[in-house]
Design an enzyme around this catalytic site. Structure first.
Site, PDB file in Angstrom:
ATOM      1  N   SER A 125      30.205 -39.325  32.251  1.00  0.00           N
ATOM      2  CA  SER A 125      31.642 -39.079  32.349  1.00  0.00           C
ATOM      3  C   SER A 125      32.191 -39.623  33.662  1.00  0.00           C
ATOM      4  O   SER A 125      31.483 -39.667  34.674  1.00  0.00           O
ATOM      5  CB  SER A 125      31.861 -37.563  32.279  1.00  0.00           C
ATOM      6  OG  SER A 125      33.156 -37.257  32.696  1.00  0.00           O
ATOM      7  N   TYR A 150      29.435 -28.202  34.978  1.00  0.00           N
ATOM      8  CA  TYR A 150      29.454 -29.228  33.924  1.00  0.00           C
ATOM      9  C   TYR A 150      29.363 -30.620  34.542  1.00  0.00           C
ATOM     10  O   TYR A 150      28.517 -31.442  34.157  1.00  0.00           O
ATOM     11  CB  TYR A 150      30.730 -29.120  33.065  1.00  0.00           C
ATOM     12  CG  TYR A 150      30.916 -30.332  32.177  1.00  0.00           C
ATOM     13  CD1 TYR A 150      30.107 -30.525  31.057  1.00  0.00           C
ATOM     14  CD2 TYR A 150      31.857 -31.323  32.488  1.00  0.00           C
ATOM     15  CE1 TYR A 150      30.246 -31.663  30.265  1.00  0.00           C
ATOM     16  CE2 TYR A 150      31.998 -32.455  31.706  1.00  0.00           C
ATOM     17  CZ  TYR A 150      31.197 -32.618  30.596  1.00  0.00           C
ATOM     18  OH  TYR A 150      31.317 -33.755  29.819  1.00  0.00           O
ATOM     19  N   LYS A 154      26.257 -33.885  34.493  1.00  0.00           N
ATOM     20  CA  LYS A 154      26.372 -35.318  34.206  1.00  0.00           C
ATOM     21  C   LYS A 154      25.754 -36.127  35.350  1.00  0.00           C
ATOM     22  O   LYS A 154      25.033 -37.095  35.131  1.00  0.00           O
ATOM     23  CB  LYS A 154      27.836 -35.718  33.977  1.00  0.00           C
ATOM     24  CG  LYS A 154      28.429 -35.112  32.716  1.00  0.00           C
ATOM     25  CD  LYS A 154      27.675 -35.542  31.462  1.00  0.00           C
ATOM     26  CE  LYS A 154      28.079 -34.802  30.221  1.00  0.00           C
ATOM     27  NZ  LYS A 154      27.197 -34.990  29.073  1.00  0.00           N
TER      28      LYS A 154
HETATM   29  N1  LIG Z   1      35.232 -35.325  24.945  1.00  0.00           N
HETATM   30  C1  LIG Z   1      35.343 -35.660  26.214  1.00  0.00           C
HETATM   31  O1  LIG Z   1      36.436 -35.607  26.787  1.00  0.00           O
HETATM   32  C2  LIG Z   1      34.132 -36.155  26.991  1.00  0.00           C
HETATM   33  C3  LIG Z   1      34.324 -36.865  28.190  1.00  0.00           C
HETATM   34  C4  LIG Z   1      33.205 -37.312  28.901  1.00  0.00           C
HETATM   35  C5  LIG Z   1      31.924 -37.023  28.430  1.00  0.00           C
HETATM   36  N2  LIG Z   1      31.773 -36.315  27.270  1.00  0.00           N
HETATM   37  C6  LIG Z   1      30.415 -36.018  26.795  1.00  0.00           C
HETATM   38  O2  LIG Z   1      30.234 -36.621  25.540  1.00  0.00           O
HETATM   39  C7  LIG Z   1      29.342 -35.850  24.737  1.00  0.00           C
HETATM   40  C8  LIG Z   1      29.998 -35.560  23.399  1.00  0.00           C
HETATM   41  O3  LIG Z   1      31.246 -34.911  23.631  1.00  0.00           O
HETATM   42  P1  LIG Z   1      32.175 -34.422  22.433  1.00  0.00           P
HETATM   43  O4  LIG Z   1      33.554 -34.389  22.958  1.00  0.00           O
HETATM   44  O5  LIG Z   1      31.856 -35.178  21.210  1.00  0.00           O
HETATM   45  O6  LIG Z   1      31.665 -32.919  22.321  1.00  0.00           O
HETATM   46  P2  LIG Z   1      31.420 -32.000  21.009  1.00  0.00           P
HETATM   47  O7  LIG Z   1      31.259 -30.606  21.500  1.00  0.00           O
HETATM   48  O8  LIG Z   1      32.442 -32.281  19.981  1.00  0.00           O
HETATM   49  O9  LIG Z   1      30.008 -32.562  20.494  1.00  0.00           O
HETATM   50  C9  LIG Z   1      28.781 -32.121  21.012  1.00  0.00           C
HETATM   51  C10 LIG Z   1      27.905 -31.718  19.832  1.00  0.00           C
HETATM   52  O10 LIG Z   1      26.623 -31.305  20.337  1.00  0.00           O
HETATM   53  C11 LIG Z   1      26.204 -30.154  19.628  1.00  0.00           C
HETATM   54  N3  LIG Z   1      25.272 -29.432  20.510  1.00  0.00           N
HETATM   55  C12 LIG Z   1      25.534 -28.828  21.693  1.00  0.00           C
HETATM   56  N4  LIG Z   1      24.406 -28.260  22.187  1.00  0.00           N
HETATM   57  C13 LIG Z   1      23.410 -28.534  21.309  1.00  0.00           C
HETATM   58  C14 LIG Z   1      22.010 -28.215  21.245  1.00  0.00           C
HETATM   59  N5  LIG Z   1      21.416 -27.468  22.202  1.00  0.00           N
HETATM   60  N6  LIG Z   1      21.285 -28.670  20.195  1.00  0.00           N
HETATM   61  C15 LIG Z   1      21.869 -29.415  19.223  1.00  0.00           C
HETATM   62  N7  LIG Z   1      23.181 -29.711  19.200  1.00  0.00           N
HETATM   63  C16 LIG Z   1      23.954 -29.294  20.248  1.00  0.00           C
HETATM   64  C17 LIG Z   1      27.504 -29.385  19.310  1.00  0.00           C
HETATM   65  O11 LIG Z   1      27.369 -28.531  18.199  1.00  0.00           O
HETATM   66  C18 LIG Z   1      28.468 -30.544  19.036  1.00  0.00           C
HETATM   67  O12 LIG Z   1      28.478 -30.885  17.655  1.00  0.00           O
HETATM   68  C19 LIG Z   1      29.004 -34.616  25.563  1.00  0.00           C
HETATM   69  O13 LIG Z   1      27.777 -34.852  26.232  1.00  0.00           O
HETATM   70  C20 LIG Z   1      30.143 -34.548  26.555  1.00  0.00           C
HETATM   71  O14 LIG Z   1      29.764 -33.895  27.737  1.00  0.00           O
HETATM   72  C21 LIG Z   1      32.846 -35.894  26.541  1.00  0.00           C
END
Ligand SMILES: NC(=O)c1ccc[n+]([C@@H]2O[C@H](COP(=O)([O-])OP(=O)(O)OC[C@H]3O[C@@H](n4cnc5c(N)ncnc54)[C@H](O)[C@@H]3O)[C@@H](O)[C@H]2O)c1
Length: 338
Positions: A125, A150, A154
């Site tokens: 991120s 959080y 990262k």
């Molecule tokens: N959305 C944003 O703004 C953003 C920005 C920067 C980075 N990210 C990173 O991108 C990645 C995806 O983000 P997103 O927005 O799609 O989030 P999201 O919460 O929609 O997707 C994450 C998925 O991981 C699953 N999950 C969580 N812990 C788990 C575990 N222990 N075992 C199995 N499954 C598990 C959840 O059920 C979910 O479906 C994450 O690592 C997040 O930190 C997101």
């Protein structure tokens, strides 16, 4: 080729599964549905005509992760999205975040390090940059002290991968530093499904637009930006999903320069909060109920990406405009509330 997508039922993961399947990859998803629903599989299937393999599994359960890799010895690459992502919650429950975001990463890397050849893409991120000194932000901008557990997961995640790659020549990895993902698939079959109050601006806007929330608070209009509101780089989720496929292909083809690389994934253009609201009003034809309130502690003024490295080295560039991405978010909001 079989690709494991952890967190593949989530917001960014589900869009990436679609792009992988469109490119002919066989996908197996691991998700524990802690922040998603199995119904997402129907959306992916409706778009691609193919149902991905799915295992409901909590990556914190190490023995189950080991067992998964014993059963799937033909995994060519892993895209690791699974993580907890609510900044505020991470301040309240740091150990939950360290266990879920760091513990699971270590378990996966241990499995991959055992293989003769493996490719790994990590969801990082732009929070690693904090308030960067220079705009746009290049990949060599210093990583600033994390503002939350959080954000720290990262930074630590990137360090753990880098250290592991240093001593594991058979492991190749790319960390993608996302700016602000938004939007939904143009089919409106999949999109963002925030549980509770949305943490991100765009779903808050669309939920306010549809009448689910009364009003959007804009935190501060006295920042040193063109209209006084904070600037971010909003990247359309389909563009972001495609960046994962391209990054994976780079590793699978052995085109990487070193076995650990980092790329920014953004549009290179900053938009203020008021510009994002205007975009919503333009594509929806609705007036948004918002008010300017005090600045929110911890908000940085501005963050947008220098995408030169991703454009030239990775060969990826964002294609969609803010309005196109906003329209997809609005179409999705209307579909799920209808
Ligand atoms: N959305 C944003 O703004 C953003 C920005 C920067 C980075 N990210 C990173 O991108 C990645 C995806 O983000 P997103 O927005 O799609 O989030 P999201 O919460 O929609 O997707 C994450 C998925 O991981 C699953 N999950 C969580 N812990 C788990 C575990 N222990 N075992 C199995 N499954 C598990 C959840 O059920 C979910 O479906 C994450 O690592 C997040 O930190 C997101």
């Amino acid at each position: 080729m079989k690709i494991l997508v952890t967190g593949g039922l989530g917001f960014i993961g589900s869009h990436t599964v679609v792009e992988l399947q469109n490119e002919g990859y066989e996908v197996v998803i691991i998700d524990d549905c802690s922040n998603s629903s199995e119904k997402v599989l129907d959306g992916i299937t409706a778009i691609t005509g193919k149902r991905p393999l799915f295992e409901k599994l909590d990556l914190k359960e190490r023995s189950k992760v080991e067992d998964f890799f014993k059963r799937h010895t033909d995994i060519a690459g892993v895209i690791h999205f699974a993580a907890s992502k609510a900044v505020g919650e991470s301040v309240e429950k740091p150990l939950l975040y360290y266990e879920n975001n760091i513990g699971t990463l270590v378990y996966l890397l241990k499995e991959l390090a055992r293989k003769s050849n493996s490719s790994f893409i990590f969801s990082s991120s732009c929070t690693v940059y904090g308030q960067a000194d220079k705009m746009p932000i290049t990949e060599d901008a210093p990583v600033k002290a994390a503002e939350s557990p959080y954000g720290n997961t990262k930074q630590m995640g990137e360090e753990i991968i880098r250290d592991t790659c240093k001593v594991t020549p058979n492991l190749k990895a790319i960390a993608l530093r996302y700016f602000n993902p938004m939007g939904a698939h143009p089919s409106a079959e999949i999109g963002e499904l925030p549980i509770g109050v949305p943490q991100n601006l765009v779903p808050f806007i669309t939920q306010t637009g549809i009448g689910l929330r009364e009003q959007l608070s804009v935190f501060g209009d006295d920042y040193p930006t063109p209209d006084g509101t904070c600037v971010r780089d909003y990247i359309y989720v389909v563009d972001l999903a495609k960046a994962h496929v391209i990054a994976l292909q780079r590793l699978l083809a052995g085109k990487n320069k070193t076995n650990y690389e980092v790329f920014n994934v953004g549009t290179g253009k900053g938009s203020t909060v008021l510009e994002v609201i205007k975009s919503f009003e333009k594509v929806s034809g609705k007036k948004l109920n918002y008010k300017i309130v005090d600045r929110r502690p911890g908000d940085i003024t501005s963050a947008y990406a220098d995408t030169t490295l991703a454009n030239n080295e990775l060969g990826w560039k964002a294609q969609y405009s803010l309005d196109e991405a906003m329209k997809s978010a609005w179409d999705w909001e209307r579909k799920i509330r209808s």
